[in-house]
Every structure is written in C-alpha cells, then in structure tokens.
Design a protein around this motif. Structure first.
Motif: not given
Length: 178
Positions: A80-96
């Motif tokens: 499983l992926i840690d929460k911080d990594s998921i948050k970074q990925r989602l945040q980059s999509i949200v920003d983009l």
C-alpha cells in the motif's frame, strides 16, 4: 476473467504468433477466480509451450493460486502507498486541473482510499464530477452513520435516529462495514 478450462483453451489460441516479433505478454487480472482445473490446464499449456510468452497473474489472494504455479513463478508484491505520497499525487492533480477542494475533503479521500492510489484517483474523479455536496453524500459510509446514530441516541434525538436508520437501510449489505 478466466474461470474455467474452456476459457484457457480460448486463451491458448491467442498464444500463436510470430516469434521473430519478440515476446508476448499476457496479463490475467483477478487470477484467484480461476478454477483449480483452469489453473492446472494453464500450467500444462505453458509447460508444453516453446514460445516466448510471459504470463502475469495478478491476484490479491495468492493462497488461491496452485502451489505448482507459485513454485514456477517470480512473485512481486506491491504494498500500500503511504498517505503522504497519495496526498502529494492528489495535490498535484488538484493544482494542475484547478479543482477547488477543501483539505478535509482531500484527507477524507485519502483515508477512504485505504492506501490504494487507484481508489484515491477514482474518488477525486467522483468529486470533480458531482461537486462537494454530491460527493459528501456519496462518500458517507455506513460507519459514519453508525457513529451519528450513537450520538443521536445519546442525545435522545428521536427524529435524527429515524432519519439515520432510514439512511442505513439504503446501503446494500455488502457495503455495510463492521
């Protein structure tokens, strides 16, 4: 999904190809759903094959794959992926994509994804399609309702108790969490 011997026989027909083109890779997702007979047939087919075929069996239940197949396989485990990594990925999509989303909703998506990036991405897609109000009712789990039911019971709020129970009744049994 390959479930029985007939499915394996049909799959075998796709294995014939011009070896000069290189390798062929066949991916079978949800491999644990194959019957024992289908797995045995698949194993026999590969033991008799001289072609350059790689078979990838994807499963979340390795114990349901025949030991003879397991012994001849290279096993790769994806954690499983840690929460911080998921948050970074989602945040980059949200920003983009300039998605307006509150931090608490983003955290809710991360928690509900259970460490699976694919689930988090699907939840973010759902949010962007239905908006905040629709998403909040969509993401509400049965566990959330149970907590609200306990609080309403402690407050002796009969109207809220009835509404929560009615809402719980709309959840299919397989969704109700323990």
């Amino acid at each position: 999904v390959i479930g029985n011997i007939n499915d394996i026989k049909e799959l075998k027909n796709t294995f014939y190809f011009d070896e000069s083109l290189g390798y062929k890779v066949v991916v079978l997702d949800e491999a644990q759903l194959m019957s024992t007979q289908a797995q045995a047939s698949l194993l026999k087919m590969f033991e008799e094959s001289n072609t350059s075929i790689f078979l990838i069996l994807c499963t979340t239940h390795i114990d349901k794959i025949l030991p003879t197949i397991q012994s001849r396989s290279l096993k790769l485990r994806f954690d499983l992926i840690d929460k911080d990594s998921i948050k970074q990925r989602l945040q980059s999509i949200v920003d983009l994509k300039n998605i307006e989303i509150e931090d608490k909703t983003l955290d809710l998506i991360i928690n509900r994804s259970g460490g699976h990036l694919r689930d988090a991405l699907m939840l973010l897609d759902s949010y962007s399609l239905v908006g905040a109000d629709g998403f909040n009712s969509f993401i509400q789990s049965s566990m959330d309702l149970y907590y609200k039911l306990i609080i309403a019971s402690l407050k002796n709020d009969k109207d809220s108790i009835i509404k929560i129970i009615e809402n719980l009744l709309t959840f299919p049994l397989y969704i109700l969490k323990q």
